[in-house]
Design a protein around this motif. Structure first.
Motif, PDB file in Angstrom:
ATOM      1  N   GLY A  92       0.798  -1.214   0.000  1.00  0.00           N
ATOM      2  CA  GLY A  92       0.000   0.000   0.000  1.00  0.00           C
ATOM      3  C   GLY A  92       0.832   1.265   0.000  1.00  0.00           C
ATOM      4  O   GLY A  92       2.062   1.243   0.066  1.00  0.00           O
ATOM      5  N   VAL A  93       0.125   2.404  -0.070  1.00  0.00           N
ATOM      6  CA  VAL A  93       0.745   3.727  -0.026  1.00  0.00           C
ATOM      7  C   VAL A  93       0.146   4.492   1.153  1.00  0.00           C
ATOM      8  O   VAL A  93      -1.071   4.589   1.281  1.00  0.00           O
ATOM      9  N   SER A  94       0.994   5.040   2.005  1.00  0.00           N
ATOM     10  CA  SER A  94       0.529   5.747   3.190  1.00  0.00           C
ATOM     11  C   SER A  94       0.092   7.169   2.849  1.00  0.00           C
ATOM     12  O   SER A  94       0.762   7.862   2.083  1.00  0.00           O
ATOM     13  N   ARG A  95      -1.067   7.582   3.404  1.00  0.00           N
ATOM     14  CA  ARG A  95      -1.579   8.938   3.188  1.00  0.00           C
ATOM     15  C   ARG A  95      -1.983   9.554   4.521  1.00  0.00           C
ATOM     16  O   ARG A  95      -2.450   8.851   5.426  1.00  0.00           O
ATOM     17  N   ARG A  96      -1.799  10.856   4.623  1.00  0.00           N
ATOM     18  CA  ARG A  96      -2.193  11.599   5.818  1.00  0.00           C
ATOM     19  C   ARG A  96      -3.587  12.181   5.619  1.00  0.00           C
ATOM     20  O   ARG A  96      -3.963  12.586   4.522  1.00  0.00           O
ATOM     21  N   PHE A  97      -4.364  12.256   6.720  1.00  0.00           N
ATOM     22  CA  PHE A  97      -5.709  12.823   6.678  1.00  0.00           C
ATOM     23  C   PHE A  97      -5.888  13.800   7.830  1.00  0.00           C
ATOM     24  O   PHE A  97      -5.411  13.564   8.945  1.00  0.00           O
ATOM     25  N   ARG A  98      -6.582  14.897   7.533  1.00  0.00           N
ATOM     26  CA  ARG A  98      -6.849  15.913   8.548  1.00  0.00           C
ATOM     27  C   ARG A  98      -8.137  15.605   9.289  1.00  0.00           C
ATOM     28  O   ARG A  98      -9.045  14.963   8.752  1.00  0.00           O
ATOM     29  N   ALA A  99      -8.243  16.081  10.534  1.00  0.00           N
ATOM     30  CA  ALA A  99      -9.485  15.932  11.291  1.00  0.00           C
ATOM     31  C   ALA A  99     -10.610  16.633  10.544  1.00  0.00           C
ATOM     32  O   ALA A  99     -10.474  17.778  10.107  1.00  0.00           O
ATOM     33  N   GLY A 100     -11.732  15.960  10.383  1.00  0.00           N
ATOM     34  CA  GLY A 100     -12.861  16.515   9.659  1.00  0.00           C
ATOM     35  C   GLY A 100     -12.888  16.157   8.187  1.00  0.00           C
ATOM     36  O   GLY A 100     -13.891  16.409   7.510  1.00  0.00           O
ATOM     37  N   GLU A 101     -11.800  15.566   7.679  1.00  0.00           N
ATOM     38  CA  GLU A 101     -11.759  15.205   6.264  1.00  0.00           C
ATOM     39  C   GLU A 101     -12.600  13.959   6.006  1.00  0.00           C
ATOM     40  O   GLU A 101     -12.522  12.969   6.745  1.00  0.00           O
ATOM     41  N   VAL A 102     -13.409  14.002   4.971  1.00  0.00           N
ATOM     42  CA  VAL A 102     -14.256  12.858   4.591  1.00  0.00           C
ATOM     43  C   VAL A 102     -13.537  12.045   3.528  1.00  0.00           C
ATOM     44  O   VAL A 102     -13.188  12.567   2.464  1.00  0.00           O
ATOM     45  N   LEU A 103     -13.322  10.764   3.810  1.00  0.00           N
ATOM     46  CA  LEU A 103     -12.620   9.902   2.867  1.00  0.00           C
ATOM     47  C   LEU A 103     -13.559   9.438   1.763  1.00  0.00           C
ATOM     48  O   LEU A 103     -13.192   9.402   0.600  1.00  0.00           O
ATOM     49  N   PHE A 104     -14.795   9.072   2.138  1.00  0.00           N
ATOM     50  CA  PHE A 104     -15.800   8.692   1.148  1.00  0.00           C
ATOM     51  C   PHE A 104     -17.174   8.693   1.795  1.00  0.00           C
ATOM     52  O   PHE A 104     -17.304   8.678   3.027  1.00  0.00           O
ATOM     53  N   LEU A 105     -18.197   8.758   0.958  1.00  0.00           N
ATOM     54  CA  LEU A 105     -19.588   8.757   1.401  1.00  0.00           C
ATOM     55  C   LEU A 105     -20.281   7.475   0.958  1.00  0.00           C
ATOM     56  O   LEU A 105     -19.885   6.843  -0.024  1.00  0.00           O
ATOM     57  N   LYS A 106     -21.322   7.115   1.682  1.00  0.00           N
ATOM     58  CA  LYS A 106     -22.089   5.922   1.329  1.00  0.00           C
ATOM     59  C   LYS A 106     -22.637   6.082  -0.091  1.00  0.00           C
ATOM     60  O   LYS A 106     -23.187   7.114  -0.447  1.00  0.00           O
ATOM     61  N   GLY A 107     -22.452   5.037  -0.900  1.00  0.00           N
ATOM     62  CA  GLY A 107     -22.910   5.065  -2.276  1.00  0.00           C
ATOM     63  C   GLY A 107     -21.864   5.523  -3.273  1.00  0.00           C
ATOM     64  O   GLY A 107     -22.061   5.380  -4.486  1.00  0.00           O
ATOM     65  N   ASP A 108     -20.733   6.075  -2.787  1.00  0.00           N
ATOM     66  CA  ASP A 108     -19.657   6.486  -3.697  1.00  0.00           C
ATOM     67  C   ASP A 108     -19.030   5.268  -4.372  1.00  0.00           C
ATOM     68  O   ASP A 108     -19.031   4.164  -3.801  1.00  0.00           O
ATOM     69  N   PRO A 109     -18.475   5.445  -5.573  1.00  0.00           N
ATOM     70  CA  PRO A 109     -17.717   4.352  -6.197  1.00  0.00           C
ATOM     71  C   PRO A 109     -16.524   3.990  -5.317  1.00  0.00           C
ATOM     72  O   PRO A 109     -15.869   4.862  -4.746  1.00  0.00           O
ATOM     73  N   ALA A 110     -16.260   2.703  -5.179  1.00  0.00           N
ATOM     74  CA  ALA A 110     -15.176   2.235  -4.318  1.00  0.00           C
ATOM     75  C   ALA A 110     -14.028   1.718  -5.170  1.00  0.00           C
ATOM     76  O   ALA A 110     -14.234   0.906  -6.080  1.00  0.00           O
ATOM     77  N   HIS A 111     -12.810   2.203  -4.854  1.00  0.00           N
ATOM     78  CA  HIS A 111     -11.636   1.789  -5.626  1.00  0.00           C
ATOM     79  C   HIS A 111     -10.488   1.316  -4.748  1.00  0.00           C
ATOM     80  O   HIS A 111      -9.529   0.747  -5.269  1.00  0.00           O
ATOM     81  N   GLU A 112     -10.557   1.540  -3.433  1.00  0.00           N
ATOM     82  CA  GLU A 112      -9.447   1.177  -2.573  1.00  0.00           C
ATOM     83  C   GLU A 112      -9.934   0.923  -1.154  1.00  0.00           C
ATOM     84  O   GLU A 112     -11.042   1.319  -0.779  1.00  0.00           O
ATOM     85  N   MET A 113      -9.102   0.246  -0.387  1.00  0.00           N
ATOM     86  CA  MET A 113      -9.392   0.046   1.029  1.00  0.00           C
ATOM     87  C   MET A 113      -8.264   0.667   1.852  1.00  0.00           C
ATOM     88  O   MET A 113      -7.208   1.028   1.311  1.00  0.00           O
ATOM     89  N   TYR A 114      -8.489   0.793   3.151  1.00  0.00           N
ATOM     90  CA  TYR A 114      -7.568   1.540   4.006  1.00  0.00           C
ATOM     91  C   TYR A 114      -7.188   0.712   5.228  1.00  0.00           C
ATOM     92  O   TYR A 114      -8.052   0.137   5.895  1.00  0.00           O
ATOM     93  N   LEU A 115      -5.903   0.689   5.528  1.00  0.00           N
ATOM     94  CA  LEU A 115      -5.395   0.120   6.763  1.00  0.00           C
ATOM     95  C   LEU A 115      -4.996   1.289   7.658  1.00  0.00           C
ATOM     96  O   LEU A 115      -4.071   2.039   7.342  1.00  0.00           O
ATOM     97  N   ILE A 116      -5.713   1.472   8.756  1.00  0.00           N
ATOM     98  CA  ILE A 116      -5.487   2.632   9.629  1.00  0.00           C
ATOM     99  C   ILE A 116      -4.161   2.465  10.371  1.00  0.00           C
ATOM    100  O   ILE A 116      -3.931   1.454  11.028  1.00  0.00           O
ATOM    101  N   GLU A 117      -3.312   3.480  10.264  1.00  0.00           N
ATOM    102  CA  GLU A 117      -2.006   3.447  10.917  1.00  0.00           C
ATOM    103  C   GLU A 117      -1.990   4.318  12.171  1.00  0.00           C
ATOM    104  O   GLU A 117      -1.328   3.981  13.162  1.00  0.00           O
ATOM    105  N   SER A 118      -2.660   5.450  12.137  1.00  0.00           N
ATOM    106  CA  SER A 118      -2.708   6.336  13.298  1.00  0.00           C
ATOM    107  C   SER A 118      -3.963   7.195  13.202  1.00  0.00           C
ATOM    108  O   SER A 118      -4.612   7.268  12.159  1.00  0.00           O
ATOM    109  N   GLY A 119      -4.314   7.853  14.308  1.00  0.00           N
ATOM    110  CA  GLY A 119      -5.506   8.692  14.324  1.00  0.00           C
ATOM    111  C   GLY A 119      -6.761   7.880  14.608  1.00  0.00           C
ATOM    112  O   GLY A 119      -6.699   6.722  15.047  1.00  0.00           O
ATOM    113  N   ARG A 120      -7.914   8.495  14.333  1.00  0.00           N
ATOM    114  CA  ARG A 120      -9.196   7.824  14.555  1.00  0.00           C
ATOM    115  C   ARG A 120     -10.161   8.212  13.449  1.00  0.00           C
ATOM    116  O   ARG A 120     -10.270   9.390  13.088  1.00  0.00           O
ATOM    117  N   PHE A 121     -10.859   7.223  12.924  1.00  0.00           N
ATOM    118  CA  PHE A 121     -11.798   7.428  11.828  1.00  0.00           C
ATOM    119  C   PHE A 121     -13.159   6.876  12.253  1.00  0.00           C
ATOM    120  O   PHE A 121     -13.242   6.055  13.166  1.00  0.00           O
TER     121      PHE A 121
END
Length: 211
Positions: A92-121
């Motif tokens: 995989g490729v590691s990406r940073r996310f800010r608090a309040g950032e939306v990664l995806f919404l229900k019904g959006d096209p899905a192309h990838e999955m996420y392994l959480i490394e730090s923070g809380r989602f």
């Protein structure tokens, strides 16, 4: 036909057999056996080019075999143990996310999955937190039309390792054992999520909900 020619024909037969195989682990094993037979034949007839060609191929086939065996072993351990997904990190490729950032919404096209490394989602529809070491978004690969089954937002700034479905599919088609254990793993995650959703959850602290 003497025994030297027999070894040569054996190497040829194994080479052809390896080319006809569709799964990676048996292919690599047979290819290694073919190289050993051809090198033996080349030594007996005194042909350096024949020996050199096969000697170059042996390290590549041995390394690929080791990678696939390790991948199957680690995936099996993850599926039968604590659902640890650390074995996905090299892919995989590691990406940073800010608090309040939306990664995806229900019904959006899905192309990838996420392994959480730090923070809380958080999966908003179920009020479920996803913390380091957990995976999220893999069910989109199995859902009808590859659509998201829920929304995911970052509650506390952190990072997640992203793995595209195309990479997962490539690993799946290359090795049936990987496909089996990956489906087993995602099924266990699905049942685990359903069980968590059925339990009563305490109200979220004021100001912590992410829409």
């Amino acid at each position: 036909m003497d025994w030297v020619e027999a070894i040569g024909y054996l190497g040829t037969a194994l080479t052809v057999a390896s080319s006809a195989m569709s799964t990676m682990i048996p292919l690599r094993i047979v290819a290694l056996c073919a190289s050993c037979a051809v090198i033996t034949y080349g030594f007996l007839i005194g042909s350096v080019p024949v020996m050199l060609t096969e000697a170059i191929q042996i390290p590549f086939n041995a390394w690929r075999l080791y990678e696939m065996v390790r991948l199957v072993r680690d995936t099996e351990q993850a599926a039968s143990g604590d659902l640890s997904l650390d074995w996905l990190k090299p892919f995989g490729v590691s990406r940073r996310f800010r608090a309040g950032e939306v990664l995806f919404l229900k019904g959006d096209p899905a192309h990838e999955m996420y392994l959480i490394e730090s923070g809380r989602f958080r999966i908003a529809e179920h009020n479920l937190d996803v913390t380091p070491g957990q995976i999220v978004g893999e069910l989109g690969m199995l859902s009808p039309g590859n659509r998201r089954t829920g929304s995911l937002a970052c509650v506390e700034a952190g990072s997640a390792r992203c793995l595209s479905y195309s990479e997962v599919k490539q690993l799946y088609y290359q090795n049936p054992e990987f496909g089996f254990y990956f489906l087993k793993l995602t099924s266990e995650r699905l049942f685990q999520g359903a069980a968590d959703a059925a339990r009563p959850h305490p109200a979220a602290p004021a100001g912590s909900e992410v829409l």
